[in-house]
Motif scaffolding. Sequence first.
Motif, PDB file in Angstrom:
ATOM      1  N   PHE A  21       0.836  -1.193   0.000  1.00  0.00           N
ATOM      2  CA  PHE A  21       0.000   0.000   0.000  1.00  0.00           C
ATOM      3  C   PHE A  21       0.878   1.254   0.000  1.00  0.00           C
ATOM      4  O   PHE A  21       0.675   2.166  -0.795  1.00  0.00           O
ATOM      5  CB  PHE A  21      -0.916  -0.023   1.224  1.00  0.00           C
ATOM      6  CG  PHE A  21      -1.835   1.157   1.335  1.00  0.00           C
ATOM      7  CD1 PHE A  21      -3.057   1.169   0.683  1.00  0.00           C
ATOM      8  CD2 PHE A  21      -1.495   2.247   2.116  1.00  0.00           C
ATOM      9  CE1 PHE A  21      -3.910   2.258   0.796  1.00  0.00           C
ATOM     10  CE2 PHE A  21      -2.340   3.343   2.243  1.00  0.00           C
ATOM     11  CZ  PHE A  21      -3.553   3.344   1.578  1.00  0.00           C
ATOM     12  N   LEU A  22       1.853   1.293   0.894  1.00  0.00           N
ATOM     13  CA  LEU A  22       2.737   2.454   0.996  1.00  0.00           C
ATOM     14  C   LEU A  22       3.522   2.699  -0.287  1.00  0.00           C
ATOM     15  O   LEU A  22       3.774   3.846  -0.666  1.00  0.00           O
ATOM     16  CB  LEU A  22       3.728   2.276   2.158  1.00  0.00           C
ATOM     17  CG  LEU A  22       3.166   2.482   3.548  1.00  0.00           C
ATOM     18  CD1 LEU A  22       4.166   2.021   4.594  1.00  0.00           C
ATOM     19  CD2 LEU A  22       2.771   3.923   3.780  1.00  0.00           C
ATOM     20  N   ASP A  23       3.915   1.630  -0.952  1.00  0.00           N
ATOM     21  CA  ASP A  23       4.718   1.737  -2.170  1.00  0.00           C
ATOM     22  C   ASP A  23       3.869   1.828  -3.431  1.00  0.00           C
ATOM     23  O   ASP A  23       4.400   1.802  -4.536  1.00  0.00           O
ATOM     24  CB  ASP A  23       5.671   0.540  -2.277  1.00  0.00           C
ATOM     25  CG  ASP A  23       6.744   0.565  -1.216  1.00  0.00           C
ATOM     26  OD1 ASP A  23       7.043   1.655  -0.696  1.00  0.00           O
ATOM     27  OD2 ASP A  23       7.296  -0.503  -0.901  1.00  0.00           O
ATOM     28  N   HIS A  24       2.551   1.906  -3.264  1.00  0.00           N
ATOM     29  CA  HIS A  24       1.623   1.973  -4.404  1.00  0.00           C
ATOM     30  C   HIS A  24       1.845   0.789  -5.344  1.00  0.00           C
ATOM     31  O   HIS A  24       1.863   0.945  -6.565  1.00  0.00           O
ATOM     32  CB  HIS A  24       1.779   3.300  -5.158  1.00  0.00           C
ATOM     33  CG  HIS A  24       1.540   4.488  -4.292  1.00  0.00           C
ATOM     34  ND1 HIS A  24       0.284   4.954  -4.003  1.00  0.00           N
ATOM     35  CD2 HIS A  24       2.403   5.298  -3.622  1.00  0.00           C
ATOM     36  CE1 HIS A  24       0.371   6.004  -3.204  1.00  0.00           C
ATOM     37  NE2 HIS A  24       1.655   6.226  -2.954  1.00  0.00           N
ATOM     38  N   GLU A  25       2.020  -0.393  -4.780  1.00  0.00           N
ATOM     39  CA  GLU A  25       2.284  -1.585  -5.583  1.00  0.00           C
ATOM     40  C   GLU A  25       1.098  -2.541  -5.626  1.00  0.00           C
ATOM     41  O   GLU A  25       1.250  -3.695  -6.013  1.00  0.00           O
ATOM     42  CB  GLU A  25       3.526  -2.307  -5.050  1.00  0.00           C
ATOM     43  CG  GLU A  25       4.794  -1.504  -5.242  1.00  0.00           C
ATOM     44  CD  GLU A  25       6.037  -2.240  -4.793  1.00  0.00           C
ATOM     45  OE1 GLU A  25       5.939  -3.400  -4.346  1.00  0.00           O
ATOM     46  OE2 GLU A  25       7.125  -1.641  -4.888  1.00  0.00           O
ATOM     47  N   CYS A  26      -0.077  -2.084  -5.219  1.00  0.00           N
ATOM     48  CA  CYS A  26      -1.262  -2.929  -5.345  1.00  0.00           C
ATOM     49  C   CYS A  26      -2.237  -2.229  -6.299  1.00  0.00           C
ATOM     50  O   CYS A  26      -2.156  -1.023  -6.510  1.00  0.00           O
ATOM     51  CB  CYS A  26      -1.902  -3.205  -3.986  1.00  0.00           C
ATOM     52  SG  CYS A  26      -2.229  -1.764  -2.966  1.00  0.00           S
ATOM     53  N   ASP A  27      -3.139  -3.016  -6.867  1.00  0.00           N
ATOM     54  CA  ASP A  27      -4.064  -2.422  -7.835  1.00  0.00           C
ATOM     55  C   ASP A  27      -5.051  -1.488  -7.121  1.00  0.00           C
ATOM     56  O   ASP A  27      -5.174  -1.501  -5.901  1.00  0.00           O
ATOM     57  CB  ASP A  27      -4.771  -3.497  -8.655  1.00  0.00           C
ATOM     58  CG  ASP A  27      -5.697  -4.381  -7.833  1.00  0.00           C
ATOM     59  OD1 ASP A  27      -6.412  -3.869  -6.951  1.00  0.00           O
ATOM     60  OD2 ASP A  27      -5.726  -5.596  -8.081  1.00  0.00           O
ATOM     61  N   GLN A  28      -5.752  -0.690  -7.898  1.00  0.00           N
ATOM     62  CA  GLN A  28      -6.622   0.348  -7.344  1.00  0.00           C
ATOM     63  C   GLN A  28      -7.728  -0.232  -6.461  1.00  0.00           C
ATOM     64  O   GLN A  28      -8.034   0.315  -5.405  1.00  0.00           O
ATOM     65  CB  GLN A  28      -7.229   1.193  -8.473  1.00  0.00           C
ATOM     66  CG  GLN A  28      -8.023   2.389  -7.979  1.00  0.00           C
ATOM     67  CD  GLN A  28      -7.192   3.370  -7.155  1.00  0.00           C
ATOM     68  OE1 GLN A  28      -5.999   3.538  -7.369  1.00  0.00           O
ATOM     69  NE2 GLN A  28      -7.829   4.010  -6.203  1.00  0.00           N
ATOM     70  N   ARG A  31      -6.198  -1.297  -3.196  1.00  0.00           N
ATOM     71  CA  ARG A  31      -5.806  -0.075  -2.484  1.00  0.00           C
ATOM     72  C   ARG A  31      -7.016   0.553  -1.790  1.00  0.00           C
ATOM     73  O   ARG A  31      -6.943   0.971  -0.647  1.00  0.00           O
ATOM     74  CB  ARG A  31      -5.161   0.901  -3.462  1.00  0.00           C
ATOM     75  CG  ARG A  31      -4.665   2.156  -2.814  1.00  0.00           C
ATOM     76  CD  ARG A  31      -3.774   2.969  -3.745  1.00  0.00           C
ATOM     77  NE  ARG A  31      -3.227   4.080  -3.026  1.00  0.00           N
ATOM     78  CZ  ARG A  31      -2.221   4.016  -2.156  1.00  0.00           C
ATOM     79  NH1 ARG A  31      -1.629   2.878  -1.924  1.00  0.00           N
ATOM     80  NH2 ARG A  31      -1.803   5.084  -1.525  1.00  0.00           N
ATOM     81  N   GLU A  32      -8.144   0.588  -2.484  1.00  0.00           N
ATOM     82  CA  GLU A  32      -9.359   1.158  -1.901  1.00  0.00           C
ATOM     83  C   GLU A  32      -9.841   0.346  -0.706  1.00  0.00           C
ATOM     84  O   GLU A  32     -10.265   0.913   0.303  1.00  0.00           O
ATOM     85  CB  GLU A  32     -10.447   1.274  -2.964  1.00  0.00           C
ATOM     86  CG  GLU A  32     -10.160   2.353  -3.988  1.00  0.00           C
ATOM     87  CD  GLU A  32     -11.102   2.353  -5.166  1.00  0.00           C
ATOM     88  OE1 GLU A  32     -12.093   1.572  -5.161  1.00  0.00           O
ATOM     89  OE2 GLU A  32     -10.860   3.129  -6.105  1.00  0.00           O
ATOM     90  N   GLU A  35      -7.432   1.055   2.168  1.00  0.00           N
ATOM     91  CA  GLU A  35      -7.655   2.424   2.643  1.00  0.00           C
ATOM     92  C   GLU A  35      -8.931   2.505   3.481  1.00  0.00           C
ATOM     93  O   GLU A  35      -8.953   3.147   4.538  1.00  0.00           O
ATOM     94  CB  GLU A  35      -7.742   3.351   1.440  1.00  0.00           C
ATOM     95  CG  GLU A  35      -7.580   4.807   1.774  1.00  0.00           C
ATOM     96  CD  GLU A  35      -7.372   5.610   0.497  1.00  0.00           C
ATOM     97  OE1 GLU A  35      -8.312   5.679  -0.332  1.00  0.00           O
ATOM     98  OE2 GLU A  35      -6.271   6.157   0.338  1.00  0.00           O
ATOM     99  N   GLU A  52       4.743   3.838   8.012  1.00  0.00           N
ATOM    100  CA  GLU A  52       4.943   4.984   7.125  1.00  0.00           C
ATOM    101  C   GLU A  52       6.128   5.835   7.603  1.00  0.00           C
ATOM    102  O   GLU A  52       6.965   6.250   6.798  1.00  0.00           O
ATOM    103  CB  GLU A  52       3.671   5.822   7.090  1.00  0.00           C
ATOM    104  CG  GLU A  52       3.680   6.913   6.058  1.00  0.00           C
ATOM    105  CD  GLU A  52       2.328   7.589   5.955  1.00  0.00           C
ATOM    106  OE1 GLU A  52       2.002   8.045   4.848  1.00  0.00           O
ATOM    107  OE2 GLU A  52       1.597   7.673   6.958  1.00  0.00           O
TER     108      GLU A  52
END
Length: 89
Positions: A21-28, A31-32, A35, A52
């Motif tokens: 999640f922190l590295d933006h390495e999962c799909d949208q 991620r939602e 989050e 973080e």
Amino acid sequence: MSCGEPHETDCSEVLEEVWLFLDHECDQGRRELLEKHLDECSPCLEQFGIEEHLKVLLRSKCGGEHAPETLKQRLRDKIRQAAPPPRTS
């Protein structure tokens, strides 16, 4: 870890994926979900905050150098091997 509250995504599952999640390495979509869970679950949000801050600290101490993709993949593989299997209900 579990906060004891029902969530769409289990606490342990969220914490296993916090680095993705922190590295933006999962799909949208994923991620939602993560989050949403972090918005609802203060124990996970607290742990997320620790992770973080650790990432920011590491980035500042490592001079912004990026690890080679092969190293990142080997580390992901090792973490997945070491992580306990997800619990099924």
